[in-house]
Each structure stands twice: as structure tokens, then as C-alpha cells.
Design a protein around this motif. Structure first.
Motif, PDB file in Angstrom:
ATOM      1  N   LEU A  23      -5.963  14.552  -3.358  1.00 55.18           N
ATOM      2  CA  LEU A  23      -5.288  13.541  -2.553  1.00 55.18           C
ATOM      3  C   LEU A  23      -3.797  13.649  -2.830  1.00 55.18           C
ATOM      4  CD1 LEU A  23      -7.637  10.461  -3.036  1.00 55.18           C
ATOM      5  CD2 LEU A  23      -7.225  11.669  -0.882  1.00 55.18           C
ATOM      6  N   ARG A  24      -3.012  13.560  -1.781  1.00 47.64           N
ATOM      7  CA  ARG A  24      -1.558  13.640  -1.914  1.00 47.64           C
ATOM      8  C   ARG A  24      -0.963  12.243  -2.030  1.00 47.64           C
ATOM      9  NH1 ARG A  24       0.920  16.896   2.990  1.00 47.64           N
ATOM     10  NH2 ARG A  24       2.769  16.169   1.859  1.00 47.64           N
ATOM     11  N   SER A  25       0.193  12.160  -2.672  1.00 47.51           N
ATOM     12  CA  SER A  25       0.906  10.883  -2.694  1.00 47.51           C
ATOM     13  C   SER A  25       1.315  10.465  -1.290  1.00 47.51           C
ATOM     14  CB  SER A  25       2.157  10.999  -3.582  1.00 47.51           C
ATOM     15  OG  SER A  25       1.810  11.204  -4.933  1.00 47.51           O
ATOM     16  N   ARG A  26       1.669  11.479  -0.468  1.00 46.92           N
ATOM     17  CA  ARG A  26       2.122  11.181   0.887  1.00 46.92           C
ATOM     18  C   ARG A  26       0.978  10.774   1.812  1.00 46.92           C
ATOM     19  NH1 ARG A  26       6.198  15.656   2.202  1.00 46.92           N
ATOM     20  NH2 ARG A  26       7.037  14.790   0.279  1.00 46.92           N
ATOM     21  N   ASP A  27      -0.256  10.929   1.362  1.00 44.31           N
ATOM     22  CA  ASP A  27      -1.384  10.490   2.178  1.00 44.31           C
ATOM     23  C   ASP A  27      -1.383   8.984   2.376  1.00 44.31           C
ATOM     24  OD1 ASP A  27      -2.361  13.044   2.508  1.00 44.31           O
ATOM     25  OD2 ASP A  27      -3.739  12.928   0.817  1.00 44.31           O
ATOM     26  N   PHE A  28      -0.713   8.247   1.482  1.00 41.53           N
ATOM     27  CA  PHE A  28      -0.776   6.786   1.525  1.00 41.53           C
ATOM     28  C   PHE A  28       0.561   6.163   1.904  1.00 41.53           C
ATOM     29  CE2 PHE A  28      -3.651   8.491  -1.700  1.00 41.53           C
ATOM     30  CZ  PHE A  28      -4.869   8.011  -1.256  1.00 41.53           C
ATOM     31  N   VAL A  29       1.494   6.992   2.376  1.00 43.77           N
ATOM     32  CA  VAL A  29       2.820   6.466   2.663  1.00 43.77           C
ATOM     33  C   VAL A  29       2.788   5.485   3.830  1.00 43.77           C
ATOM     34  CG1 VAL A  29       3.481   8.290   4.301  1.00 43.77           C
ATOM     35  CG2 VAL A  29       5.231   7.168   2.895  1.00 43.77           C
ATOM     36  N   ASP A  30       1.786   5.582   4.696  1.00 45.59           N
ATOM     37  CA  ASP A  30       1.707   4.696   5.857  1.00 45.59           C
ATOM     38  C   ASP A  30       1.009   3.380   5.545  1.00 45.59           C
ATOM     39  OD1 ASP A  30      -0.662   6.090   5.403  1.00 45.59           O
ATOM     40  OD2 ASP A  30      -1.315   5.887   7.485  1.00 45.59           O
ATOM     41  N   LEU A  31       0.651   3.140   4.288  1.00 47.47           N
ATOM     42  CA  LEU A  31      -0.089   1.930   3.932  1.00 47.47           C
ATOM     43  C   LEU A  31       0.802   0.869   3.299  1.00 47.47           C
ATOM     44  CD1 LEU A  31      -3.400   3.466   2.531  1.00 47.47           C
ATOM     45  CD2 LEU A  31      -2.812   2.790   4.869  1.00 47.47           C
ATOM     46  N   GLY A  32       2.091   1.025   3.389  1.00 44.59           N
ATOM     47  CA  GLY A  32       3.005   0.004   2.910  1.00 44.59           C
ATOM     48  C   GLY A  32       2.979  -0.160   1.402  1.00 44.59           C
TER      49      GLY A  32
END
Length: 306
Positions: free
Chosen positions: A120-129
């Protein structure tokens, strides 16, 4: 003091390069080492590299069996270079399996095919605020925990448990995407009858976000403990270095004897010089003459010798 455990495996967090830039990735704890070895072998034996190596080997064999001459030598050299280049490229591809995910157009990577299968990438969750910020904090925390010098002093399985805990928390967070989208759609709907549905969706997502915050809080507590022990280790090392360094310094008796030797040296030197003067009849030194005969230079010299 308890002896530290043997060295641990590498951290499950790696810095990798993607088409959109560098990013940190958290490896899945469910992928065994033998599967990673298989993926590396598969990456090193890509069809293009294998075909290049085979073509080079065939060319080299044909050139070697065709006899001597410049064309044969040239073909043999080209075949050897093709084999060497394919081997080197395969080795480089296998070595950079986890760290380089920049692939050309029309190509794909097995590791990137399904999100969460291998990492899992850190950027995978960038859209979750805010939840995405917590996810990045969790990944950074796992990396720090595995790199900490304190890791050698704790039970080897604890870092693995932290890795699995964070992985499961991030998987739960990843599964909230559809619920977050649904909650946003329901909240924007003009129909007042969907208000209860929107509230329920938001509540479900909030429960998971609260659990994620709880995981981050407990991981932060682990990091506080390891940092405190790191400080103790640094202090112990500095104390040992200071003790060793100070032990190499000369002691008081040595310095006293050195000072006594230095103090006696001018007197002994004076005795020899004056004896030589008397034997040779060289006459008095400037400082032995009346002060009225001293020049400024001799005054400075006499002051330096007195």
C-alpha cells in the motif's frame, strides 16, 4: 542488562519511485519470502531479456564454430555482449523490483496490478482527508519502529505485530472509500428522506476513523518508548566513549613530573652555557652587564631569558 536479539530483517517500508514521483510503500505482511524471491526471479527473466540472451548465446556459438577471421570475432563479441547485457539488465530489474515502478507505455507491473495485494502506498490515501494523514503517520511510524536501534533489545515478534496491525488498519481504511462516497452523495441529495441514511453512513465511517486514530495513538506510545530507550543507548555509548577517551589522557603525576623536568631544564642549561663561557673566555652575556649598557633589543632578550 539483557543481551540484544540478533539483527532483524529489513524494514517493511520502502521508498519507491512511481510515474507520479517518489512515495513510501508498506509491504504486505502476508507475502512470504519465497514468493518475493519468485517475483524477483520473474522480474529478472522477462521475455525480452531472455530472448536477447538466447539470441546472443546462439550468435556466439555460431561465430565460435565458423572459424577465425574478423567477421567471426565481431559476431562472437556481439553475442557475448548481448548475453552480458541481458544478464545485467535482468539482475538490475530483479534488484529494483520494489523500488522502481516506472514502466514504459503499454507495460504493466504485477505488483501494481491490484492495490493492496503486495503493498500500500502513502499516496493511496491522500484523497481521504484527515484519515489519509493518519495513514501516512502509521506508515512512517512502522518504518521508524523497524529502523530503531531499540529494536535489537525487544522481542523480535513485536515489530512484526505492529506491522500487521498497521496493515490491517490501512486495509480497513481502504475499504471505506465506497462508504465515504455514498455518504457524500446522500448528504448532497435534496430529498430529506435520505438524511437518516447519510447520518448512518457518516457514523459508520467515523467509527473506523476513530479506530484508526486509536491505532495511531498506541503506535505513537510504542515510538515514545523506543525513542526513550534510544536516548539511553546514546547516553551509554557517549559515557563509554568519554570514559575511554579520558582514560587515555595523562594523569596528574605524569603532568607533575613533566612540569618538574621542564622547570629544571633552564637551570641545567644555564650551568652548561656559563661553564662554556668561562672556559672559552667569551665574556659576559648582555644581561650580566650594567643595565645602562642594554639596548632595547637586549632588554627584550634579557627579559625573555630571565
Amino acid at each position: 542488562m539483557t543481551r540484544p536479539h540478533p539483527p532483524h530483517p529489513a524494514t517493511p517500508v520502502r521508498m519507491a519511485t512511481f510515474p507520479d514521483g517518489p512515495d513510501s510503500v508498506l509491504l504486505s505482511p502476508d507475502i512470504p519470502a519465497r514468493r518475493w524471491r519468485g517475483e524477483r526471479i520473474r522480474a529478472g527473466l522477462r521475455p525480452r531479456l531472455v530472448l536477447t540472451g538466447l539470441a546472443g548465446a546462439v550468435l556466439a556459438v555460431l561465430a565460435a564454430s565458423s572459424g577465425s577471421g574478423f567477421p567471426a570475432v565481431l559476431a562472437l563479441s556481439a553475442g557475448v555482449l548481448a548475453v552480458a547485457a541481458s544478464v545485467l539488465a535482468g539482475w538490475r530489474s530483479a534488484l529494483r523490483l520494489l523500488t522502481d515502478h516506472r514502466h514504459g507505455p503499454g507495460t504493466w507491473c504485477r505488483l501494481d496490478r491490484v492495490r493492496g495485494e503486495f503493498f500500500l502506498r502513502s499516496r493511496d490515501f491522500v484523497d481521504l482527508g484527515a484519515a489519509g494523514t493518519v495513514a501516512r503517520i502509521l506508515i512512517t511510524g512502522v518504518d521508524e519502529l523497524h529502523r530503531s536501534p531499540a529494536r535489537a533489545w525487544i522481542e523480535p515478534s513485536l515489530c512484526g505485530q505492529a506491522h500487521r496491525m498497521v496493515w490491517q488498519a490501512l486495509c480497513c481504511l481502504d475499504r471505506t472509500r465506497a462508504a465515504r462516497s455514498l455518504a457524500g452523495e446522500l448528504s448532497a441529495a435534496p430529498d430529506s428522506d435520505v438524511g437518516e441514511l447519510a447520518a448512518a453512513a457518516h457514523q459508520a465511517v467515523s467509527v473506523i476513523d476513530d479506530a484508526l486514530d486509536e491505532v495511531a495513538r498506541h503506535l505513537r506510545a510504542c515510538l515514545i518508548l523506543t525513542r526513550a530507550w534510544e536516548a539511553k543507548l546514546r547516553h551509554r555509548d557517549l559515557a563509554a566513549r568519554a570514559g575511554h577517551t579520558l582514560a587515555l589522557l595523562p594523569d596528574h603525576d605524569h603532568l607533575r613530573r613533566l612540569s618538574e623536568t621542564a622547570e629544571a631544564l633552564p637551570r641545567t642549561m644555564f650551568a652548561y652555557i656559563t661553564a662554556a663561557r668561562d672556559v672559552t673566555g667569551a665574556g659576559a652575556f648582555p644581561w650580566e652587564k650594567p643595565p645602562s649598557t642594554w639596548s632595547r633589543h637586549r632588554v627584550r632578550s634579557g627579559q625573555g631569558l630571565s
